[in-house]
Scaffold this active site. Sequence first.
Site, PDB file in Angstrom:
ATOM      1  CG  ASP A   2     -20.598  44.274 -50.253  1.00 57.09           C
ATOM      2  OD1 ASP A   2     -21.465  44.271 -50.267  1.00 57.09           O
ATOM      3  OD2 ASP A   2     -19.878  43.961 -49.199  1.00 57.09           O
ATOM      4  CB  CYS A  61     -17.741  53.053 -42.399  1.00 54.61           C
ATOM      5  SG  CYS A  61     -16.081  53.233 -41.405  1.00 54.61           S
ATOM      6  CG  ASP A  83     -16.988  51.900 -38.095  1.00 59.73           C
ATOM      7  OD1 ASP A  83     -16.604  51.073 -38.996  1.00 59.73           O
ATOM      8  OD2 ASP A  83     -16.177  52.757 -37.617  1.00 59.73           O
ATOM      9  CG  ASP A 142     -16.364  58.564 -36.494  1.00 62.97           C
ATOM     10  OD1 ASP A 142     -16.295  57.542 -35.865  1.00 62.97           O
ATOM     11  OD2 ASP A 142     -16.587  58.911 -37.687  1.00 62.97           O
ATOM     12  CD  GLU A 202      -3.424  75.036 -43.385  1.00 59.45           C
ATOM     13  OE1 GLU A 202      -2.257  74.931 -43.527  1.00 59.45           O
ATOM     14  OE2 GLU A 202      -4.138  75.218 -42.238  1.00 59.45           O
ATOM     15  NE  ARG A 251     -11.137  50.452 -33.196  1.00 60.43           N
ATOM     16  CZ  ARG A 251     -12.151  51.315 -33.337  1.00 60.43           C
ATOM     17  NH1 ARG A 251     -13.422  51.202 -33.420  1.00 60.43           N
ATOM     18  NH2 ARG A 251     -11.608  52.608 -33.169  1.00 60.43           N
TER      19      ARG A 251
END
Length: 725
Positions: free
Chosen positions: A535, A527, A479, A369, A609, A444
Amino acid sequence: MSIKFDKDKKLFHLFNKNFSYYFYINDANILEHLYFGAFLKNIDINEITNLGDSWGRHYLTKDNKEEVYKSHFTKDMSYLELGSFGTVDKRPAPIIIKNKNNSYYTDFKFLKFKIYHNLEEKEDFPLVFSKSKVDRLELTLKEVTRDIYLKLNYVVLDDVNTIIRYVKIISKEEGNFLTKVMSFELDLAKQNYNLIHFYGDWSFERNPELIKINHGYTRFSSFFGRSGHEENPSIIYLRDDTTEDYGECFLVNLIYSGNFLIENYVDRYDNLRILCGINDEALEIPLKKNEEILLPQVALTYSNNGLTALSQSSHNFIREHVIRSKFVHKERPILLNSWEGCYLDFNTQKIKRYIEGAYKVGANLFVLDDGWFTNRNTDFNGLGDREIEKEKINLKELIDYAHSLNIKFGLWFEPEMINLGTELYKVHPEYALRKAGVDIGLYRHQLVLDTSNDEVIDYLINKISYFLDNFNIDYIKWDHNRYLADVYSKIHPNASEGYLYHLITLGVYKLFNRLTKKYPDVLFEGCASGGGRFDLGMLYYTPQIWCSDETDPIQRTYIQYGTSFVYPLSTMGAHISKNQITSYKTKGEIALLGTYGLELDPYTLKDDEIQEIKEINGIFKEFHLDTVVNGDLYRLYNPFTSNLFGVNVVSKDKRKAILLLINYRKDNNKHRYIKFKGLDEGKVYKTNLENKCYSGDFLMKNGLNLSKWLNEFESFFVTLKEIDK
Ligand code: DGJ
C-alpha cells in the site's frame, strides 16, 4: 495555479489540463459538490443543482432568530463534499462523532478557507510531498451542535492528474468520540460507473475484479490490522465503455497500511457516494481538547483516456509524490535471496557458497533471509530477541566476504513480531498484543508487538540499529508474517479495538520513519507473508515491496499484472525461482517486470541455465532503469480475459522499450500482429530479433508478426532501442 475561487459564486475549481473538480458553498453554508471529470472551463451551478422534481428541496433554518423555510437545497438529494449523520441525508456518513449524551448527530458547516502553496509535513506519518510548488486548499468547518472543527484539505498535484484529500479534526471541548472518520467522500450520479477492486489471499494477491455497483452498499475493507492480502485499499471506478485506451475512469487510493474501509452506496436517486478512510469497526477515538487529529490522505487520480493512462498517472504519482526513498529512481541491485534455496537450514559455509553462487550468476546483492538469529531453526521460536546465532553464522565474515566480491549484503528482519519462547517475551510479555483470558489465534506461532507503545519502538530501534551500526548492511527485507487479532495493549487498556489498531499502525510508521531516516543509504524492501501489505503507506518508506510468495512464474504473471493497475513495476519485488514450469529465460523476463533478482540455491543451476540468466542480466543492465524503473507501462493483453499476457514498457524519452508476451494454453499457427503502444512513431528502433529494425509507426500500427505456433507458456521478449541518427 490549480485552485481557483470565484467570490461571487463562492465556487471552487480544482483542476489541471486534464481534469476539473468543482464545488461551492451554498446558502446553507454546506459544501455542495458539483462536478468531477474531464477539464471543464466553466460550469453553471443552477444547471447542475437542478435535480428534477424538487418537492423535498427546502429546509428550515434560523434567519435572524426567526425560523424560515429556504428552498433549492436539501441534504438528502444533493451531492455533498461532506455528508452528515442524523440529518435527512440517509447515505452513509463520512464523519460521526458521539457526544457524552450518546448522541451521534454530526453535521459540519463551512466557516472559512485559505489557499496555501505548500504541503503539510508530519513526522511519523505518510503524507505526499512535491518538489515543485503546489496549491493546497484548506476549508475550516464547524460542527453545528458542538465546538468541534474539521479542516478539509485538497491538494492538486497537477503533473499527475491527482487530487489529495484529507481531514483533520480539532475539538475545543472534551467528552466526544470519533466513531467514524473517513478521509474521502465523493458524491456523483452513478450512471454507468462500475468498479474494479483488488482482492486476494496469500500467494494470490491483487486480483482485479470488475463488478457492477448495485443499489445499496458495496463495501471493501480490511480488519486484519494491515491493509492485507485479502483486499487492497485502492479501487478503480470506470464507465461501461472504458477500456485500456479509451474512456473515463478514476482511482481512489488510501495512503494507509492499517484497517481500512471503502464504502460505496447507491441511493434511490441513483446517487453514488464513495467514502474511503480508516475502518470504522469498533472505532472510538477520544477527542481531547485542542488536540489535532490527522487522518490518512486519499489520492484521487483521473483519466479520460482509459485504464492505461490512469495506471501511468498513478505510477508517476507514486514515484514522484509518495516514495521518499532516494532509491526511487535508481537502478536496483540484482538480488539473490536465500529463502527458497535453503529456508532456515544453513550455516556460514553454506551461505558463503550462496554468496559465491550469487557472484557467479551476476547478482550484486545477497540477502540472508529468515533464520540467522537465535533459536530460529524452525518458525516456532526466535522472533523477538534478535541476537545472532553464532553457532550458525558468522555475520561479519559473511558480509566481508560478500563485499570482497563486490556484492552488497542484505538481512531479513521481522521487527513487529514476537515468539512466545523468547527471552523478550519472558521479560516483557506486555510488549505483545494479547488479550488475556481468551483463546488466541497464534498464526505462524507468533504474536504481534505492541507498536502503540513507544517503549517497544525504542527497543526495536536499538536492536535494529545495533546491526546497522556494527555491520555493513546495505539492504533490509522487512517482513510481517501474520495479521492482527485478539489485540489488547497494556498501555491503552481502554482503547476500543478499532482505535487500538490505528494506534498500532501509527506506531509502525514511527518505527519505519525513524529507521529509514536514520539509515537513508540502506535499501528497504517491504514484505508481509508475500505481498500482504502492499500500500501507499508502506511505499512512503520502502521503495519496493515483495509482491507475493508465489514464485511460480506463470501464476506470478497474474499477480504482477493485477498489481500494475495501481502500483509501478519498480515497486514489485520479483525473483526467478527454482520452479520448473518455464525456462529460466521466461522466469527472468517475468522477474524483469519487477525489481528483478533470484531466489534459489545457485548451486542447483546448470551451466546453460546460468548462461540464460546472464543474458537476462544483460537486458536488465541495458533496459531496466529506463523502462521498468522510470518508464511508462502499457498493458496489451490481459491474462484474466485472454490466453496471453502482454505488456510493453517505454522509457520516458521513448528511446528504449521492452515487450513481454506470454502464451498460456498451447495455440495453433494463428495470424497475430503484436501492436506496441507508446513508442515514438518517428523513431526507428533496433530490436533483439536478429537486430532487425522497425519504425515506431510500423510497430504501433501494423505490429510485429507473430504468426506462428505458440507452445504452452512460451514467451516472446523484445527489446527496442532507437537507432542513433
Ligand atoms: C515470508 C516472505 O514472504 C518470504 O519471502 C520469506 O521471507 C519468509 N516470510 C521468511 O519467513
